[in-house]
Design a protein around this motif. Structure first.
Motif, PDB file in Angstrom:
ATOM      1  N   GLN A 193       0.831  -1.202   0.000  1.00 46.92           N
ATOM      2  CA  GLN A 193       0.000   0.000   0.000  1.00 46.92           C
ATOM      3  C   GLN A 193       0.866   1.252   0.000  1.00 46.92           C
ATOM      4  O   GLN A 193       1.874   1.334   0.686  1.00 46.92           O
ATOM      5  N   ASP A 224      -5.332  -0.410  -7.572  1.00 45.42           N
ATOM      6  CA  ASP A 224      -6.483  -0.195  -6.697  1.00 45.42           C
ATOM      7  C   ASP A 224      -7.459   0.821  -7.287  1.00 45.42           C
ATOM      8  O   ASP A 224      -8.679   0.659  -7.167  1.00 45.42           O
ATOM      9  N   SER A 225      -6.915   1.875  -7.931  1.00 45.45           N
ATOM     10  CA  SER A 225      -7.808   2.895  -8.506  1.00 45.45           C
ATOM     11  C   SER A 225      -8.678   2.308  -9.603  1.00 45.45           C
ATOM     12  O   SER A 225      -9.845   2.682  -9.768  1.00 45.45           O
ATOM     13  N   SER A 236     -11.191  -0.350  -7.794  1.00 47.00           N
ATOM     14  CA  SER A 236     -12.176   0.306  -6.916  1.00 47.00           C
ATOM     15  C   SER A 236     -13.145   1.205  -7.664  1.00 47.00           C
ATOM     16  O   SER A 236     -14.203   1.553  -7.141  1.00 47.00           O
ATOM     17  N   SER A 237     -12.784   1.618  -8.880  1.00 44.33           N
ATOM     18  CA  SER A 237     -13.633   2.575  -9.596  1.00 44.33           C
ATOM     19  C   SER A 237     -14.864   1.933 -10.218  1.00 44.33           C
ATOM     20  O   SER A 237     -15.766   2.644 -10.674  1.00 44.33           O
ATOM     21  N   LEU A 273      -5.219  -8.098  -5.006  1.00 45.78           N
ATOM     22  CA  LEU A 273      -6.579  -7.549  -4.901  1.00 45.78           C
ATOM     23  C   LEU A 273      -7.613  -8.502  -5.499  1.00 45.78           C
ATOM     24  O   LEU A 273      -8.576  -8.086  -6.161  1.00 45.78           O
TER      25      LEU A 273
END
Length: 697
Positions: free
Chosen positions: A37, A46-47, A50-51, A68
């Motif tokens: 992280q 992650d972006s 998560s989007s 992930l």
């Protein structure tokens, strides 16, 4: 309205690249993905995850089996073909990884890493290698040194600084600065303005503003385009393309660079200086691009253009129950709108309802004060005002603690069909949510300050003017070819410069070059008094500073006395004798070779005010309408309109002169600089009194 494909030709040497693979990919590989992280590889993976992106995502890192919840791959080769690769590694590794992507047919790539051209020659060499790989393989490359991009309509956020986004909408942003671009996103969200796409251009290693502008012009989900620009070597191409787009989609640019001191900071930020602000400003205006001076103003303009749309006229009706903010907004509109008075029928309707209690002056702006506090009375007044045939659009104002007229605005909009912009003087929190959303969906933008309401209104006026200028721009005329090969020096003296201008058909003052007393006497007889004497020398740039010019000579004795004085001080130089012109307005017309836009023409005020006001400008060659626009942008306008009893300048005559100046071309040579200073204008009569031309190779 669909943009004519003929107008949207790619302005790059490389073959056309499929930007859909970049901005609307079916699959994405994140090379350098990490489970740590805070690392670049983790943030980008992650972006995306998560989007809410629904396409295939492939983390690439041989040290992980899974990231992930996704299977991790050893290399891009082990995946096969993907649309887009995000190379989230250091700059030294990025080159080899990009080449690997090219070898397996990856169509597009994002390289967020910095440390390239913006830090020096070593980084610039690495960037050149990246550019070559992408260009040779037809790969659409975003970056280097970029935060990434967002496609809000497919739930894709490839962004080093992921955040809450505005709702899905029709505004798209191109930003040269990641931080400023994120600031614009936040302001869009705060103002309830929907966003389609956001593009962080970074160093523009391969793709630059013109390619992104072209993509958004064709993008069906984008109706309004905004940009934050530091500087670009391809600004001229951007403007030429914008001129083709503006009749269909407005383009608004927040251009940094009011202070020359930030130029070095811009270079070290993204590898490009800010450029001359005056040249950018003139080019933007000439090509229909609207400008903003802050994030607040940019978003206020985008909001009006995206939500209210186009206006059909500039007769503005203003309605309120609180006068102060309404008057403040009206005060900022300058000459963008007229505020006609309500019709007799509208006044009669108001009087019938009010019955004289309390007494109110019925005028535009219309303040009904306490009689507009209830929903019923506000609706009655607003419906009548909106129905007035003398108004093309309405601006309305309300305030916190009193009626927020959502329903009343919706009914007035539906009944009149006219554009309505509303300001509710309040904290934005007070109007968050469904009420503002309903108004925006109905085409009524809501602002919370009088200043932003005014900026929104001005945007609608500016866009109406920009479209009109573009559609009426006309065709550029052919070059005016002249010869200067017989002038050996690169800097032409005043008389030689005027010979060039006269050959091009421009009005130069009558004059003679004299080298003896006998020639002086002959010139006196031919020209008559009053006269002007000047030393004719390439070595004297500013004659008045060294006493090398004398004006208003009215007799033979003074003429010969001045001749003797000049020849004593400058014995080897000839003297120029000119007919003296009294009165009129002194104007400076110039041409200069700008490093970004090439040949630009400038227009400034002459005399003692020359150093007080910046000139207006445009890109050569100009059409006559371009020149009218440059004249209209000159400050102060009073100097053209008959200041202190002078004859008003005939703008058409001045535009004709400027249009010819913009088209002059010296055979086999280029013009580095041309200075017509001054041009004396008396109504429609123009005379070039002094001139200097500097040739280039």
């Amino acid at each position: 309205m669909t943009v004519n494909e003929e107008y949207l030709k790619v302005y790059v040497e490389e073959e056309y690249m499929d930007l859909d693979s970049l901005f609307d990919p079916r699959s994405i590989a994140v090379i350098g993905a990490s489970g740590r992280q805070g690392s670049v590889g983790y943030i980008y993976l992650d972006s995306i995850v998560s989007s809410g992106y629904e396409g295939k995502v492939y983390p690439v890192n041989p040290r992980y089996d899974e990231l992930l919840g996704l299977q991790c791959y050893d290399s891009i080769e082990s995946i096969g073909n993907v649309d887009l690769a995000v190379i989230a590694t250091n700059k030294m590794v990025a080159i080899d990884l990009l080449e690997n992507c090219a070898n397996v047919g990856v169509k597009a790539a994002v390289i967020p890493t910095g440390g390239f051209e913006e830090v020096g020659e070593e980084g610039a060499e690495l960037e050149r290698k990246i550019r070559e790989i992408a260009s040779e393989n037809g790969m659409a490359l975003l970056g280097t040194n970029t935060l990434g991009f967002i496609n809000n309509h497919i739930g894709l956020q490839i962004n080093f600084n992921p955040r809450l986004l505005p709702s899905k909408g029709s505004v798209s942003i191109i930003s040269q600065s990641g931080g400023m671009g994120l600031s614009i996103i936040s302001k869009l969200r705060e103002e309830g303005v929907g966003m389609s796409k956001w593009i962080g251009v970074g160093n523009r290693t391969l793709l630059d503003f013109p390619e992104f502008l072209e993509y958004l012009a064709k993008d069906e989900s984008t109706t309004v385009i905004g940009a934050f620009m530091e500087g670009t070597e391809r600004a001229k191409q951007f403007c030429e393309l914008a001129a083709r787009i503006v009749p269909h989609k407005p383009v608004v640019v927040y251009k940094m660079g009011k202070s020359a001191s930030v130029d070095y900071l811009a270079v070290t930020h993204t590898g490009t200086g800010i450029g001359k602000t005056g040249a950018y400003k003139g080019a933007f205006r000439q090509h229909g691009v609207l400008t903003a001076d802050s994030t607040r103003d940019l978003v206020a303009k985008l909001k009006a253009l995206a939500i209210a749309g186009r206006i059909g006229g500039k007769q503005l009706g203003m309605f309120t129950y609180t006068a102060g903010p309404t008057i403040a907004a009206a005060d900022l509109l300058n000459d963008h709108f007229t505020l006609p008075q309500p019709s007799e029928e509208t006044i009669r309707i108001f009087e019938d309802f009010m019955k004289g209690a309390p007494p109110t002056i019925l005028k535009n702006p219309m303040d009904v004060d306490g009689q507009g506090y209830t929903p019923e009375s506000y609706q009655y007044f607003l419906n009548a005002y909106a129905a007035d045939p003398g108004f093309d659009l309405l601006a309305t104002v309300s305030t916190a603690g009193l009626l927020f007229p959502k329903d009343q605005l919706l009914e007035a909009k539906k009944g009149s069909g006219k554009p309505i912009l509303h300001c509710h003087v309040a904290d934005s929190i007070e109007i968050f949510g469904s009420e503002r959303d309903q108004l925006h969906e109905a085409g009524i933008p809501i602002y919370t300050t009088a200043e932003e309401l005014a900026v929104g209104l001005i945007a609608l006026s500016e866009y109406m003017d920009a479209v009109k200028r573009i559609l009426e721009r006309g065709n550029q005329q052919p070059q005016i070819m002249v010869s200067a090969s017989h002038f050996g020096d690169s800097i032409l003296d005043e008389h030689e410069s005027k010979m060039i201008l006269a050959e091009a058909g421009l009005p130069v003052v009558e004059e003679r070059v004299v080298s003896s007393r006998e020639e002086m006497v002959k010139a006196e007889e031919e020209l008559g008094f009053p006269l002007v004497l000047k030393v004719l020398s390439r070595r004297i740039a500013h004659k008045s500073d060294v006493g090398a010019v004398r004006t208003d000579i009215i007799d033979h004795e003074t003429l010969m006395e001045t001749w003797n004085s000049f020849k004593k001080k400058w014995p080897s130089e000839n003297v120029l004798v000119q007919r003296m012109i009294h009165g009129g307005v002194e104007i400076i017309v110039g041409r200069i070779l700008d490093p970004v836009f090439g040949d630009i023409i400038t227009l400034g005020v002459g005399g003692f005010m020359a150093d007080l006001f910046s000139p207006s400008a445009g890109v050569c060659p100009c059409t006559r309408q371009d020149c009218i626009s440059i004249i209209d942008a000159l400050e102060p306008q009073e100097i053209l309109n008959g200041y202190r009893g002078t004859t008003p300048v005939d703008r058409n005559a001045l535009a004709d002169l400027m249009e010819k100046v913009s088209r002059i071309h010296i055979k086999d040579e280029k013009i580095d600089e041309m200075d017509l200073n001054p041009v004396i204008v008396k109504g429609d009569s123009l005379s070039i009194v002094d001139a200097l031309i500097r040739k280039g190779e």
